[in-house]
Motif scaffolding. Sequence first.
Motif, PDB file in Angstrom:
ATOM      1  N   ASP A  73      20.448 -66.709 -66.488  1.00  0.00           N
ATOM      2  CA  ASP A  73      21.402 -65.882 -67.674  1.00  0.00           C
ATOM      3  C   ASP A  73      20.216 -66.868 -69.023  1.00  0.00           C
ATOM      4  O   ASP A  73      19.967 -65.271 -70.157  1.00  0.00           O
ATOM      5  CB  ASP A  73      22.475 -67.178 -68.444  1.00  0.00           C
ATOM      6  CG  ASP A  73      23.942 -66.789 -67.552  1.00  0.00           C
ATOM      7  OD1 ASP A  73      24.319 -65.701 -66.724  1.00  0.00           O
ATOM      8  OD2 ASP A  73      24.776 -67.641 -67.344  1.00  0.00           O
ATOM      9  N   GLU A  74      19.617 -67.606 -68.952  1.00  0.00           N
ATOM     10  CA  GLU A  74      18.233 -67.685 -69.546  1.00  0.00           C
ATOM     11  C   GLU A  74      17.157 -66.520 -69.760  1.00  0.00           C
ATOM     12  O   GLU A  74      17.003 -66.480 -70.777  1.00  0.00           O
ATOM     13  CB  GLU A  74      17.814 -69.453 -69.367  1.00  0.00           C
ATOM     14  CG  GLU A  74      16.933 -70.230 -69.939  1.00  0.00           C
ATOM     15  CD  GLU A  74      16.554 -71.434 -70.307  1.00  0.00           C
ATOM     16  OE1 GLU A  74      15.864 -71.864 -70.869  1.00  0.00           O
ATOM     17  OE2 GLU A  74      17.670 -71.977 -69.534  1.00  0.00           O
ATOM     18  N   ILE A  75      17.123 -66.607 -68.153  1.00  0.00           N
ATOM     19  CA  ILE A  75      16.199 -65.855 -68.204  1.00  0.00           C
ATOM     20  C   ILE A  75      16.896 -64.253 -69.173  1.00  0.00           C
ATOM     21  O   ILE A  75      15.986 -63.791 -69.991  1.00  0.00           O
ATOM     22  CB  ILE A  75      15.660 -64.883 -66.998  1.00  0.00           C
ATOM     23  CG1 ILE A  75      14.930 -65.714 -66.676  1.00  0.00           C
ATOM     24  CG2 ILE A  75      15.235 -63.801 -66.618  1.00  0.00           C
ATOM     25  CD1 ILE A  75      14.559 -65.999 -64.801  1.00  0.00           C
ATOM     26  N   LYS A  79      14.831 -62.874 -72.723  1.00  0.00           N
ATOM     27  CA  LYS A  79      14.058 -61.300 -72.496  1.00  0.00           C
ATOM     28  C   LYS A  79      14.679 -60.442 -74.085  1.00  0.00           C
ATOM     29  O   LYS A  79      14.106 -59.673 -74.781  1.00  0.00           O
ATOM     30  CB  LYS A  79      14.647 -60.472 -71.500  1.00  0.00           C
ATOM     31  CG  LYS A  79      13.978 -60.809 -70.336  1.00  0.00           C
ATOM     32  CD  LYS A  79      14.260 -60.112 -69.190  1.00  0.00           C
ATOM     33  CE  LYS A  79      12.987 -60.668 -67.854  1.00  0.00           C
ATOM     34  NZ  LYS A  79      13.619 -59.807 -66.398  1.00  0.00           N
ATOM     35  N   HIS A  80      16.313 -60.669 -73.860  1.00  0.00           N
ATOM     36  CA  HIS A  80      16.976 -60.521 -75.035  1.00  0.00           C
ATOM     37  C   HIS A  80      16.321 -60.442 -76.616  1.00  0.00           C
ATOM     38  O   HIS A  80      16.184 -60.061 -77.071  1.00  0.00           O
ATOM     39  CB  HIS A  80      18.166 -60.391 -75.246  1.00  0.00           C
ATOM     40  CG  HIS A  80      18.765 -60.216 -76.459  1.00  0.00           C
ATOM     41  ND1 HIS A  80      19.366 -58.947 -76.830  1.00  0.00           N
ATOM     42  CD2 HIS A  80      19.877 -60.528 -77.854  1.00  0.00           C
ATOM     43  CE1 HIS A  80      20.071 -58.388 -77.582  1.00  0.00           C
ATOM     44  NE2 HIS A  80      20.235 -59.587 -78.310  1.00  0.00           N
ATOM     45  N   LYS A  81      15.981 -61.798 -76.155  1.00  0.00           N
ATOM     46  CA  LYS A  81      15.871 -62.807 -77.795  1.00  0.00           C
ATOM     47  C   LYS A  81      13.728 -62.494 -78.484  1.00  0.00           C
ATOM     48  O   LYS A  81      13.435 -61.869 -78.967  1.00  0.00           O
ATOM     49  CB  LYS A  81      15.593 -64.383 -77.429  1.00  0.00           C
ATOM     50  CG  LYS A  81      15.294 -65.119 -78.842  1.00  0.00           C
ATOM     51  CD  LYS A  81      15.340 -66.653 -78.615  1.00  0.00           C
ATOM     52  CE  LYS A  81      14.763 -67.518 -80.070  1.00  0.00           C
ATOM     53  NZ  LYS A  81      15.233 -68.700 -79.173  1.00  0.00           N
ATOM     54  N   ALA A  82      13.252 -61.831 -77.141  1.00  0.00           N
ATOM     55  CA  ALA A  82      11.691 -61.265 -76.911  1.00  0.00           C
ATOM     56  C   ALA A  82      11.872 -59.953 -77.290  1.00  0.00           C
ATOM     57  O   ALA A  82      11.139 -59.921 -78.287  1.00  0.00           O
ATOM     58  CB  ALA A  82      11.264 -61.460 -75.641  1.00  0.00           C
ATOM     59  N   GLY A  83      13.140 -58.896 -76.697  1.00  0.00           N
ATOM     60  CA  GLY A  83      12.969 -57.793 -76.926  1.00  0.00           C
ATOM     61  C   GLY A  83      13.125 -58.274 -78.519  1.00  0.00           C
ATOM     62  O   GLY A  83      12.576 -57.107 -79.822  1.00  0.00           O
ATOM     63  N   ARG A  84      14.759 -58.659 -79.456  1.00  0.00           N
ATOM     64  CA  ARG A  84      14.645 -59.081 -80.531  1.00  0.00           C
ATOM     65  C   ARG A  84      13.688 -58.967 -81.562  1.00  0.00           C
ATOM     66  O   ARG A  84      12.822 -59.009 -82.552  1.00  0.00           O
ATOM     67  CB  ARG A  84      15.406 -59.899 -81.102  1.00  0.00           C
ATOM     68  CG  ARG A  84      16.839 -59.047 -80.911  1.00  0.00           C
ATOM     69  CD  ARG A  84      18.332 -60.088 -81.339  1.00  0.00           C
ATOM     70  NE  ARG A  84      18.139 -61.999 -81.721  1.00  0.00           N
ATOM     71  CZ  ARG A  84      18.745 -62.436 -81.080  1.00  0.00           C
ATOM     72  NH1 ARG A  84      18.892 -62.334 -80.028  1.00  0.00           N
ATOM     73  NH2 ARG A  84      18.205 -63.072 -81.382  1.00  0.00           N
ATOM     74  N   LEU A  85      12.728 -60.363 -81.161  1.00  0.00           N
ATOM     75  CA  LEU A  85      11.222 -60.653 -82.041  1.00  0.00           C
ATOM     76  C   LEU A  85      10.432 -59.830 -82.022  1.00  0.00           C
ATOM     77  O   LEU A  85      10.016 -59.741 -82.778  1.00  0.00           O
ATOM     78  CB  LEU A  85      10.841 -61.897 -80.950  1.00  0.00           C
ATOM     79  CG  LEU A  85      11.445 -63.651 -81.624  1.00  0.00           C
ATOM     80  CD1 LEU A  85      11.190 -64.432 -80.088  1.00  0.00           C
ATOM     81  CD2 LEU A  85      11.803 -64.013 -83.274  1.00  0.00           C
ATOM     82  N   GLN A  86      10.427 -59.090 -80.876  1.00  0.00           N
ATOM     83  CA  GLN A  86       8.768 -57.965 -80.200  1.00  0.00           C
ATOM     84  C   GLN A  86       9.541 -57.228 -82.103  1.00  0.00           C
ATOM     85  O   GLN A  86       8.717 -56.183 -82.269  1.00  0.00           O
ATOM     86  CB  GLN A  86       9.051 -56.986 -79.473  1.00  0.00           C
ATOM     87  CG  GLN A  86       7.941 -56.034 -78.908  1.00  0.00           C
ATOM     88  CD  GLN A  86       6.718 -56.931 -79.600  1.00  0.00           C
ATOM     89  OE1 GLN A  86       5.912 -57.893 -79.073  1.00  0.00           O
ATOM     90  NE2 GLN A  86       5.566 -56.249 -80.170  1.00  0.00           N
ATOM     91  N   GLU A  87      11.086 -56.667 -81.461  1.00  0.00           N
ATOM     92  CA  GLU A  87      11.360 -55.359 -82.890  1.00  0.00           C
ATOM     93  C   GLU A  87      10.875 -55.804 -84.332  1.00  0.00           C
ATOM     94  O   GLU A  87      10.414 -55.987 -85.143  1.00  0.00           O
ATOM     95  CB  GLU A  87      12.699 -55.274 -82.903  1.00  0.00           C
ATOM     96  CG  GLU A  87      13.169 -54.344 -81.932  1.00  0.00           C
ATOM     97  CD  GLU A  87      14.770 -54.532 -81.654  1.00  0.00           C
ATOM     98  OE1 GLU A  87      15.512 -55.190 -83.065  1.00  0.00           O
ATOM     99  OE2 GLU A  87      15.297 -54.132 -80.605  1.00  0.00           O
TER     100      GLU A  87
END
Length: 156
Positions: A73-75, A79-87
Motif C-alpha cells: 500500500d505504501e509503495i 508511486k502515486h505521490k511521485a507521479g503527482r510530484l512529477q506532474e
Amino acid sequence: MRAKLANMRVRMRELEVTSELDKSLKEKALDDSNNAAQTCAMLREEICDLKAQLGKERQLYEKQSIKRSIDSDEIASLKHKAGRLQEEVDLLNDTISKEKKKSKNYLAKLAETDADLSTNRANETILRNKLADIELTKDSKSQEVASLRKDKEPSS
C-alpha cells in the motif's frame, strides 16, 4: 489313584506353566502399556511443542503478511505521490520556461527602449544645439534689425 495323582501333577504343572506364562504376559503387557504411556506422553509433549511452534509461525506469517500488505500500500501510495510530484515539477518547469521567455522579451524591450532613449537624448541634444544656434542667430538678427531701425529713425 496314582493315575489321577499323576494327572493332577501334570495338570498342576500345566497350571504353573500357564500361570508363569500369564504372569510373564501380564508383565510384558504392563511394560508395553508403560512404554506406550511414556511414548504417548512424549508424543503429547511434542504435539504441544509443535502446536506452540505452529502458533508462533502463524503469528510471524500474519505479521509478515500484514507488513507486506502495508508495504505494498505504501509503495502504491508513494508511486502515486511521485507521479503527482512529477506532474508538479513538469508544470513548474513549463512555468519557468515561460517566465524565462517573458524575461528575455522584457530584456529585449528594455534594451530597445534604452537604445530609443539614447537616440532621443542624442536628438534632444542636437535639437537644443540647433535651438541655441537659432536663438543666437535670432539675437544677432534682432540686433541688426534694431540697428537698421535706429539708422532709419534719425531721418525722420
